[in-house]
Scaffold this motif. Structure first.
Motif, PDB file in Angstrom:
ATOM      1  N   GLN A 118      -9.197 -13.928  -2.405  1.00 27.68           N
ATOM      2  CA  GLN A 118     -10.026 -13.087  -3.077  1.00 27.68           C
ATOM      3  C   GLN A 118     -11.147 -14.254  -3.844  1.00 27.68           C
ATOM      4  O   GLN A 118     -10.625 -14.930  -4.171  1.00 27.68           O
ATOM      5  CB  GLN A 118      -9.270 -12.451  -4.098  1.00 27.68           C
ATOM      6  CG  GLN A 118      -8.693 -11.386  -4.125  1.00 27.68           C
ATOM      7  CD  GLN A 118      -7.852 -10.730  -4.938  1.00 27.68           C
ATOM      8  OE1 GLN A 118      -8.356 -11.064  -6.450  1.00 27.68           O
ATOM      9  NE2 GLN A 118      -6.922  -9.619  -4.558  1.00 27.68           N
TER      10      GLN A 118
ATOM     11  N   GLU B 194     -14.930 -13.957  -5.757  1.00 28.04           N
ATOM     12  CA  GLU B 194     -15.700 -13.638  -6.685  1.00 28.04           C
ATOM     13  C   GLU B 194     -17.767 -13.643  -6.352  1.00 28.04           C
ATOM     14  O   GLU B 194     -17.813 -15.240  -6.143  1.00 28.04           O
ATOM     15  CB  GLU B 194     -15.462 -14.187  -7.903  1.00 28.04           C
ATOM     16  CG  GLU B 194     -14.015 -13.632  -8.310  1.00 28.04           C
ATOM     17  CD  GLU B 194     -13.517 -14.337 -10.101  1.00 28.04           C
ATOM     18  OE1 GLU B 194     -14.784 -14.438 -10.838  1.00 28.04           O
ATOM     19  OE2 GLU B 194     -12.279 -13.960 -10.084  1.00 28.04           O
ATOM     20  N   ASN B 195     -18.059 -12.973  -6.599  1.00 32.96           N
ATOM     21  CA  ASN B 195     -19.594 -13.740  -6.371  1.00 32.96           C
ATOM     22  C   ASN B 195     -20.205 -13.874  -7.366  1.00 32.96           C
ATOM     23  O   ASN B 195     -19.546 -13.562  -8.671  1.00 32.96           O
ATOM     24  CB  ASN B 195     -20.439 -12.032  -6.270  1.00 32.96           C
ATOM     25  CG  ASN B 195     -19.864 -11.666  -4.751  1.00 32.96           C
ATOM     26  OD1 ASN B 195     -19.669 -11.725  -3.826  1.00 32.96           O
ATOM     27  ND2 ASN B 195     -20.099 -10.241  -4.643  1.00 32.96           N
TER      28      ASN B 195
ATOM     29  N   ARG C 206      -8.999 -17.051  -5.470  1.00 31.33           N
ATOM     30  CA  ARG C 206      -7.383 -16.938  -6.242  1.00 31.33           C
ATOM     31  C   ARG C 206      -7.038 -15.973  -4.741  1.00 31.33           C
ATOM     32  O   ARG C 206      -7.321 -15.478  -4.124  1.00 31.33           O
ATOM     33  CB  ARG C 206      -8.231 -15.155  -6.726  1.00 31.33           C
ATOM     34  CG  ARG C 206      -8.020 -14.956  -8.478  1.00 31.33           C
ATOM     35  CD  ARG C 206      -9.022 -14.080  -8.956  1.00 31.33           C
ATOM     36  NE  ARG C 206     -10.025 -14.492 -10.546  1.00 31.33           N
ATOM     37  CZ  ARG C 206      -9.414 -15.251 -10.863  1.00 31.33           C
ATOM     38  NH1 ARG C 206      -8.105 -15.345 -11.226  1.00 31.33           N
ATOM     39  NH2 ARG C 206     -10.365 -14.984 -12.543  1.00 31.33           N
TER      40      ARG C 206
ATOM     41  N   ALA D 177     -17.500 -16.243  -1.624  1.00 28.80           N
ATOM     42  CA  ALA D 177     -18.240 -15.749  -2.705  1.00 28.80           C
ATOM     43  C   ALA D 177     -19.853 -15.703  -2.754  1.00 28.80           C
ATOM     44  O   ALA D 177     -20.034 -17.000  -1.706  1.00 28.80           O
ATOM     45  CB  ALA D 177     -17.248 -16.654  -3.615  1.00 28.80           C
TER      46      ALA D 177
END
Length: 395
Positions: free
Chosen positions: A36, A38-39, A53, A124
């Motif tokens: 995973q 994140e932006n 992640r 990301a």
């Protein structure tokens, strides 16, 4: 019971098809997402944190790539020689790198890849916001009294595009807004045209830049109008009356934009006195005499016009003033005497005329009395009673 058991051993064709579809979906759908990302949004020049992640990490290879698909880190080891990227955390659940001094060229998608039996990756997205600097003011057309001034407020670089407003005394001045795309950033300008008079010289304007990255703050450029106009000239005269021997001091007050540098003193139809002293706007003459009488001129000029003012000097002679004042009483006395003589003559003429008229009237009444006496005597001779005749006469 026998029927139920029979259906379990020999299920119908529809149930067999549904069971097969469920098994296929279970086989092709992962139990959980392995990676995973994140932006991230950061201000230009700041530091971005890019995090990946991991789920059910089993020690497989983790690779992080930049938007150009260049490998930055391979299992925590630097692969690209760019000191702005640093590995700050590498655990079984979280991998994090930092990028310092971010620029708009660093924007894009950063790949977090996990190589297990199959390759898993997530992107990301890094977005860079560019707040505007304090805008600049460009004078497209200079301000001349009676004309218009053209001013442009310019924000050369921002992302997203900044919003510009012209303000004067708390009110917005509407203008023409233009925007140019410079690739990943924008340049914006706001141009206004306003009429100007002499009273507008020094007026305060401001251009405000508004941007989401400024968190409600504004970047403001203050500007003062510079209105050009022709000079205004006024000579400040001295107080009181100037007499021979006094000193003369004149001050030439000059206003204009630009302020005239040279002030010219002159005397109309004559040259300046030898004892005249000129120091900028001040003109002085010591020990005045009547030869200094005349009209003096102060002139000033700039690129937008010329102006002048004059002062007429009249020096009084104290001796002449005394003679003039001493002669005035004699003239007044002579006038009064002439008026008295005329009045006396008029009185004498009126008196003589009244006397002559009264004498003529007396003689006339005396003659009239004699006639009446004759009438009485005649009545008495005619035999009338004297008392009756007298009575009738009296009547």
């Amino acid at each position: 019971m026998r029927a139920v058991w029979s259906m379990a051993l020999h299920p119908p064709p529809f149930s067999m098809a549904l069971r097969s579809l469920v098994l296929i979906l279970l086989c092709i759908t992962p139990r959980s997402q392995a990676v995973q990302a994140e932006n991230v949004t950061v201000l230009e020049g700041g530091t971005a944190q890019i995090s990946c992640r991991l789920q059910n990490y089993d020690g497989s290879i983790v690779v992080i790539q930049n938007p150009r698909r260049q490998t930055l880190f391979f299992n925590g080891t630097r692969a690209l020689k760019d000191d702005r990227f640093q590995m700050v955390l590498f655990t079984q659940r979280l991998v994090r790198i930092t990028l310092t001094n971010v620029s708009v060229s660093d924007e894009g998608g950063y790949f977090c890849q996990l190589y297990t039996d199959a390759t898993h990756h997530q992107v990301a997205t890094l977005s860079v916001s560019v707040p505007p600097e304090t805008p600049t003011v460009e004078v497209k057309q200079e301000a001349v009294e009676g004309g218009e001034v053209e001013l442009s407020c310019v924000s050369p670089r921002s992302k997203p595009a900044a919003t510009l407003h012209w303000m004067r005394n708390g009110r917005e001045i509407p203008g023409v807004v233009s925007q140019q795309d410079n690739g990943k950033t924008f340049s914006v300008s706001n141009t206004i045209r306003i009429p100007v008079e002499r009273k507008d010289n020094g007026a305060a304007l401001s251009c405000e830049a508004i941007h989401p990255a400024l968190s409600g703050q504004k970047r403001v450029r203050h500007y003062r109008l510079d209105v050009y106009y022709a000079p205004v000239v006024r000579i400040i005269p001295p107080p009181g009356i100037l007499r021979e021997g006094d000193s003369l001091s004149l001050t030439c007050s000059v206003n204009g934009n630009p302020l005239p540098r040279n002030i010219q003193w002159s005397k109309i139809n004559d040259t300046l006195p030898e004892r005249a002293e000129i120091s900028g706007p001040t003109f002085q003459i010591s020990r005045l005499s009547q030869s200094h009488n005349g009209t003096y001129l102060c002139q000033a000029q700039n690129n937008y016009g010329r102006a002048a003012d004059h002062y007429t000097l009249l020096v009084y002679d104290p001796g002449a003033v005394v003679e003039t004042h001493s002669a005035v009483p004699y003239a007044v006395i002579g006038g009064v005497l002439a008026l008295l003589v005329f009045t006396v003559i008029c009185v004498l003429i009126v008196t003589i005329w009244c006397s002559v008229r009264q004498k003529g009237s007396y003689l006339t009444h005396e003659a009239s009395g004699l006639d009446e006496h004759g009438e009485v005597q005649e009545a008495f001779l005619n035999g009338n009673d004297a008392s009756q005749g007298k009575k009738e006469y009296l009547l």
